[in-house]
Enzyme design. Sequence first.
Site, PDB file in Angstrom:
ATOM      1  N   GLU A 253       2.624 -24.985 -33.269  1.00 37.77           N
ATOM      2  CA  GLU A 253       1.324 -25.636 -33.486  1.00 37.77           C
ATOM      3  C   GLU A 253       0.282 -24.622 -33.048  1.00 37.77           C
ATOM      4  O   GLU A 253       0.039 -24.442 -31.854  1.00 37.77           O
ATOM      5  CB  GLU A 253       1.225 -26.913 -32.645  1.00 37.77           C
ATOM      6  CG  GLU A 253       2.260 -27.980 -32.975  1.00 37.77           C
ATOM      7  CD  GLU A 253       1.921 -28.741 -34.252  1.00 37.77           C
ATOM      8  OE1 GLU A 253       0.768 -28.684 -34.700  1.00 37.77           O
ATOM      9  OE2 GLU A 253       2.835 -29.380 -34.803  1.00 37.77           O
ATOM     10  N   CYS A 287      -8.186 -27.666 -31.114  1.00 35.21           N
ATOM     11  CA  CYS A 287      -7.708 -26.874 -32.254  1.00 35.21           C
ATOM     12  C   CYS A 287      -8.170 -27.438 -33.587  1.00 35.21           C
ATOM     13  O   CYS A 287      -8.218 -26.718 -34.576  1.00 35.21           O
ATOM     14  CB  CYS A 287      -6.190 -26.807 -32.213  1.00 35.21           C
ATOM     15  SG  CYS A 287      -5.442 -28.428 -32.100  1.00 35.21           S
TER      16      CYS A 287
HETATM   17  P1  NAD Z   1      -2.313 -19.296 -25.604  1.00 42.26           P
HETATM   18  O1  NAD Z   1      -1.520 -18.952 -26.799  1.00 42.26           O
HETATM   19  O2  NAD Z   1      -2.951 -18.192 -24.850  1.00 42.26           O
HETATM   20  O3  NAD Z   1      -1.423 -20.090 -24.520  1.00 42.26           O
HETATM   21  C1  NAD Z   1      -0.631 -21.192 -24.882  1.00 42.26           C
HETATM   22  C2  NAD Z   1       0.634 -21.181 -24.040  1.00 42.26           C
HETATM   23  O4  NAD Z   1       1.332 -19.976 -24.278  1.00 42.26           O
HETATM   24  C3  NAD Z   1       0.408 -21.250 -22.535  1.00 42.26           C
HETATM   25  O5  NAD Z   1       1.428 -22.030 -21.946  1.00 42.26           O
HETATM   26  C4  NAD Z   1       0.571 -19.816 -22.096  1.00 42.26           C
HETATM   27  O6  NAD Z   1       1.006 -19.690 -20.755  1.00 42.26           O
HETATM   28  C5  NAD Z   1       1.647 -19.341 -23.048  1.00 42.26           C
HETATM   29  N1  NAD Z   1       1.682 -17.887 -23.247  1.00 42.26           N
HETATM   30  C6  NAD Z   1       0.663 -17.015 -23.172  1.00 42.26           C
HETATM   31  N2  NAD Z   1       1.103 -15.757 -23.375  1.00 42.26           N
HETATM   32  C7  NAD Z   1       2.449 -15.857 -23.587  1.00 42.26           C
HETATM   33  C8  NAD Z   1       3.486 -14.901 -23.824  1.00 42.26           C
HETATM   34  N3  NAD Z   1       3.228 -13.607 -23.892  1.00 42.26           N
HETATM   35  N4  NAD Z   1       4.745 -15.375 -23.993  1.00 42.26           N
HETATM   36  C9  NAD Z   1       5.022 -16.687 -23.916  1.00 42.26           C
HETATM   37  N5  NAD Z   1       4.076 -17.626 -23.676  1.00 42.26           N
HETATM   38  C10 NAD Z   1       2.808 -17.215 -23.523  1.00 42.26           C
HETATM   39  O7  NAD Z   1      -3.379 -20.357 -26.121  1.00 42.26           O
HETATM   40  P2  NAD Z   1      -4.514 -21.083 -25.279  1.00 42.26           P
HETATM   41  O8  NAD Z   1      -5.663 -20.174 -25.179  1.00 42.26           O
HETATM   42  O9  NAD Z   1      -3.970 -21.640 -24.032  1.00 42.26           O
HETATM   43  O10 NAD Z   1      -4.840 -22.332 -26.200  1.00 42.26           O
HETATM   44  C11 NAD Z   1      -5.771 -22.294 -27.188  1.00 42.26           C
HETATM   45  C12 NAD Z   1      -5.115 -22.083 -28.531  1.00 42.26           C
HETATM   46  O11 NAD Z   1      -4.181 -23.130 -28.771  1.00 42.26           O
HETATM   47  C13 NAD Z   1      -6.108 -22.178 -29.655  1.00 42.26           C
HETATM   48  O12 NAD Z   1      -5.832 -21.200 -30.612  1.00 42.26           O
HETATM   49  C14 NAD Z   1      -5.868 -23.574 -30.223  1.00 42.26           C
HETATM   50  O13 NAD Z   1      -6.267 -23.731 -31.557  1.00 42.26           O
HETATM   51  C15 NAD Z   1      -4.400 -23.706 -30.049  1.00 42.26           C
HETATM   52  N6  NAD Z   1      -4.002 -25.100 -30.057  1.00 42.26           N
HETATM   53  C16 NAD Z   1      -3.336 -25.568 -31.142  1.00 42.26           C
HETATM   54  C17 NAD Z   1      -2.978 -26.910 -31.200  1.00 42.26           C
HETATM   55  C18 NAD Z   1      -2.234 -27.453 -32.381  1.00 42.26           C
HETATM   56  O14 NAD Z   1      -1.756 -28.588 -32.316  1.00 42.26           O
HETATM   57  N7  NAD Z   1      -2.069 -26.705 -33.467  1.00 42.26           N
HETATM   58  C19 NAD Z   1      -3.294 -27.765 -30.147  1.00 42.26           C
HETATM   59  C20 NAD Z   1      -3.976 -27.255 -29.052  1.00 42.26           C
HETATM   60  C21 NAD Z   1      -4.315 -25.908 -29.013  1.00 42.26           C
END
Ligand code: NAD
Length: 491
Positions: A253, A287
């Site tokens: 997602e 999102c």
């Molecule tokens: P992010 O990708 O930075 O982090 C999300 C998760 O990934 C966190 O748990 C983080 O610790 C983990 N993560 C970060 N780096 C990682 C790595 N190298 N390896 C494994 N895991 C890692 O995103 P964010 O800034 O926390 O959230 C915002 C983003 O999420 C936006 O792009 C938003 O659109 C998206 N989002 C999508 C949905 C959906 O349903 N499609 C819902 C909510 C948020």
Amino acid sequence: MPTMRTECLIDGEWVATRPDATAIAVEDPATGELVAEVPDCTGGEIDRALDAAAAALPGWRSTAAHARAAVVSRIGFLLRRDANRLATLMTREQGKPVAEAMGEVAYAAGFFENAAAVAPALLDGPLRESDLPGGKRLRVLAQGTGVTAAITPWNFPLAMIARKLAPALAAGCTQVVKPDERTPLCAIALAELAVEAGAPRGVVQVITCDPARFAERVFGHASTRLVSFTGSTAVGRLLISHSARRVIRLGLELGGLAPFIVLEDADLDLAVEQCAASKFRNAGQTCICANRILVHHRLHDDFADRLTAAATSLRVGHGLTPGVQVGPLIDDGAMARVEAQVADAIARGATITTGGHRVRVDGCRDRFYAPTVLKGVPTAADCFAEETFGPVAPIASFGSEDEAIDIANGTPYGLAAYVFTGDPSRADQLARRLEAGVIGVNDGLPSSAVAPFGGVKQSGWGREGGPEGILEYCDLRMVSIGTAPRGSPRE
Ligand code: NAD
């Protein structure tokens, strides 16, 4: 401050930060105050959780679907019972206004209720049976896929876990959850409720740690069958490369860039009200929020004036202050991105009609940005190419429906899209032409636990919610029956 746990749950034990180890600090994003410290789990602890998830799997998978559903349903009940406590906790670690946090708790409970209601019918017996040519009979069976892991973001600290944990448990999977390091407290509270609801040892676990370490261990563990991720497209792409090693199934997602199209026959009051709700909820950090607002050129100025009035009336402040509607941004990086996008739009000729600056809030740090409306935004502006994740509403105008569709579809993303029109058949056609997994027709808040939520293109793979969300956690197998065993005539 409500009572809270700060330990991880590994193999049925609450594991605190080791005395010789560093902890992860959880701060109130509005004030910078230290809310709690949680463990930074080691690779060995992550492996222990995965081993425990594998050990718990046979027992949980062979528990009758109705008995699993009873546990899942109880988690939903406990979430609603503890809504006030959980909402306050969420506001402390994430910042959103407490009324919105209450809404998120109810939304999260809905996923457990949906999973409990839907899963037994899918898993108890065959999904379908039919006769095949040649006198054979086909039986399709769904079975929980096995050990799963969830990696979730900070913007919905409870609901994004609920969308994964509820279907996983109902399908007979075990799950290790890793929340974002900034918002682990709701995840830990949810794990505690799962234990209270009767989830057996090892079935639900929660780990807080460095995310890269978690990914390395989870994708390297022999038992992992599925990793479900919600977050940015950049990290999603990284996880795709990890999954290639052992061909581990992914649920993704990812990011969005939602177009919000207002046609010339739209109900303008409704469009403005829904646009404000979509855009400014969670300070624009969602999102599916309206990111590219496209208004027919005849309505553009009127729409901008009305959205300006709606944005100006919103109250900015600490999420626990009664009446506040817009809380802080999550971190300084988010503030820098919002300011850069506004500066870019202005440099390209857009006009600010309200906002466009930070807001000082007594007793808080510099994390608040005023609800902002930009009109006359060229579609080449950065805010039309990248998620804003802040309370900024950029409005561009279009001439024809085809032009609006071309702009809307002209990105690599396809999570949500909105269309406002007074003509139902036009709405139906547009819903088919828009490249998005979630479409709001005269509706700015389309999420529901009973509907399949997810994106197309680079916004992700798979669906969460509804019966479709349960099947994401199942392996389907076809059984082709050639002849009836002796002594058991076919019915
Ligand atoms: P992010 O990708 O930075 O982090 C999300 C998760 O990934 C966190 O748990 C983080 O610790 C983990 N993560 C970060 N780096 C990682 C790595 N190298 N390896 C494994 N895991 C890692 O995103 P964010 O800034 O926390 O959230 C915002 C983003 O999420 C936006 O792009 C938003 O659109 C998206 N989002 C999508 C949905 C959906 O349903 N499609 C819902 C909510 C948020």
